[in-house]
Design an enzyme around this catalytic site. Sequence first.
Site, short mmCIF file in Angstrom:
data_model
loop_
_atom_site.label_atom_id
_atom_site.label_comp_id
_atom_site.label_asym_id
_atom_site.label_seq_id
_atom_site.Cartn_x
_atom_site.Cartn_y
_atom_site.Cartn_z
CG ASP A 506 -1.61 1.24 1.49
OD1 ASP A 506 -2.27 1.69 0.54
OD2 ASP A 506 -1.54 1.79 2.60
CG ASP A 690 -1.22 2.29 6.80
OD1 ASP A 690 -1.59 2.26 5.61
OD2 ASP A 690 -1.18 3.33 7.47
CG ASP A 694 -4.35 -1.15 2.95
OD1 ASP A 694 -4.65 -1.04 1.74
OD2 ASP A 694 -3.54 -0.43 3.53
#
Lengths: 794, 59
Positions: A506, A690, A694
């Site tokens: 991410d 995080d 996600d």
Amino acid sequence: MTSLAAPCYHCGLPAHPEFSAPLQGALQHFCCLGCQAVAQAIMGSGLGDFYQFREQQNPKVEAQALAFSAYDNPAVQSEFVHSLSGDLHEAQLLIGGISCAACVWLIEKHLQTLPGLVSVSVNSTNHRAFVRWHSEQLPLSRIFAALGQIGFTPMPQVAASAYQFWQAQQKTALLRVGVAGISMMQAGMVAVGLYAGALQGLDAHWQNILRWITCIFALPVLFYAAVPFYVGAWRALRLRQLTMDVSVSLALLLAFAASLYATLTRTGEVYFESLSMFVFILLSGRYLEQRARFRNFQQSASLQSLLPLAVTQQLADGSESLVPLRSVEPGQRIRVMPGAIFPCDGRVLAGSSYAIEAILSGEAEPQAKQPGDRVLAGTHNGDTALLLEVEATGAATQLAAIEQLFAQAASQRPAQQALADRLAGHFVAAVLVISLATFAVWYWLEPSRALWIALSVLVVTCPCALSLATPAALVCGLGRLRQQGLLVTSPSVLETLTRVTHVVFDKTGTLTHGELRVEEVTCLRNVPRDAVLAIIAALEAASAHPIAKAFALYASDLRASNLEVVAASGVQGEVMAEHYRFGTPAFAWPASPPAYPNAGQWQLLADAQGPIAWVRLCDQLRLSALPALAQLRAQGLAVSLLSGDRAETVTNLAADLGIDDAQGAMVPAAKLAQVQSLQQQGSVVLMVGDGINDVPVLGGADVSIAMGSASALTQTRADAILLSGDLQALPKALVFAQRVTSVIRQNLWWALAYNLVALPAAVMGWIPPWLAAVGMSSSSLVVVLNSLRLNPSR
Amino acid sequence: MESLYFLIPISMAFVALAIGLYFWAVKGGQYDDLELEGKRILFEQEAKPQAPQQPEDQA
């Protein structure tokens, strides 16, 4: 700023030159104001020994936006505080940020200085604190504030059912291990008499008595301690699988039944003490594995842990009162203060602000919110209070929908079967066939010995070493990984980690720090850089916008007056009798807005005479991102970037990092779909993320790792947590996982080799019970010693 | 050998007692935190000169 900075005294991340303070006679450096304040508070209360005793660096101190005063409200307290007698109260708190025993000492010592506190006891394993206090002398919010002051994040322990279940289970497991241990020692002692008697000759009368005694000592082992094996075996058999539990249960029950028959009929051999030892060794291995797994069990952090406990409700007559979130229903009106978290989905009725939705969408840019706009539970309110009409609460919110997507993704995740369990299936089948064959052959040769030899085959091949092979290596491996900064919460992923072919990151908060910092200042007039930043810091002091945070570092004695925050534009105010505007060019110098110097997030500072300086802000990459990516590529892994942020930002960052496969503007479901399509092409995917956005993709990936700064919800949904935020721990962990797996393999090979040697001897009828016991325990010992090599520091 | 008729029942009684004590200790929460309690004594030693403890036992 790019030079190698000294580590922060408190959290160990690179220190920032702006933050240093004299502590214990030496100048110490810090990464942020939070860490500095915490270290100073710890030193100031005479608890500086903490820094000598602690075993790990502390997590970075996060700014706490929570207003603790809500916890003084009786309606809020009713959910987690018990009244004992008079004004004496008791509560259980969950404390984030505990990493070792020294933290516990620090918390207990610090809280004991509060007047009105009766007792505090903290458990370093499950991070729970029991606090008793006199509410007339000490409001609960003071206790929360005191914990925040020394760098821990307190939360009320509300939904404790999952935790209580887990704790009861741990206690039962410990009881079973203990009972097996005590009984095993007694049975073993008496058995020594039997073995010695077998060699020296023992009166049949006494032999019979000693057999009965070992039998009595074996009873609690077989019918109390070994119950989990029978339960596991029954479950596996109903699914038509042969697992280790089946093999263990079979060996236990058959050997017990035969030994009992031998005792009753005064024939054959007895194995009571071998069985007890076997159960004890296996249970110890399992108990240690379970303990390593739950060492940092954080409770199943629920959505509730993200949301405030209390909300300000506006009643029909316009008066406002603080009520527990649980009592809020759609259609009611609530007021959300600046900087607070929206407790539910709703529509803005009055006020104009912006929302920081990065946690749900991954988009770093704040979203403007006007009357009529929707806001989402779990996101942050910007800098003005909003009046909302509640549309959805609890399970009906968008936030809860993400949780449901997670559950769905996790159920579709490729099944992982542990190597040992795959082997066990074949092993159990083979042993059963060989035992039956042995019985048949000996029945034909010498019927009186057939049963006992077949039984000795079963006992000798008892898969003790085989079933210890994995837990022993995992326990040692997990301890080592924890020291390296990777907290693995589900050990089975270590095996999967070695097969990873594709790493997906991410962006915001994972590859980057997730917060804006000043990257570049271009002065248009003859004003020094420091002066420009100090003026902006004074202007931004009152704003809660993410941009304002970037300037908090540069605050000086300058104070601004007549401050005004203009949504989606900037701030204006007076500093030293001069009027300044800072924000977009059109806002700062409306007379003739200058063009942006180049692509990037530029902001302009201007006064009455004209533009003064451009400032470029940037969400900085973690220092460890580039080397970590290089090492992952060197290990032959493919790397991708999936972000919810704007496509343009994502492409730029990917180009800087040399990532070819990068996609922006992805919603949680799209991320998940992308990872699932990679899996269909045969990739084994490791996802590192995080945000709450996600969470579904973390559930769908083969292995998932959450950053240490992620919310508790994200962390509990990941297989592992990167505590330090140092991405270079990832390639190291991948290499180490290979080592753990190879030790597991060695252990399994050893266990099989032992069986291959012992089996023919048993089939030939050469193995008396005492030799079976010696062989079983020594082969298990080899497995344990081999696993200990993984953790040489112990 | 006949002494075993007394000794073995006595040892069994002791085992039952040991298991009983063990259950009592585990259920009372004495094994809840296996890491911390062993280290606590180290911290107390350092803290004493700063804040003299009261004479009552605070176990």
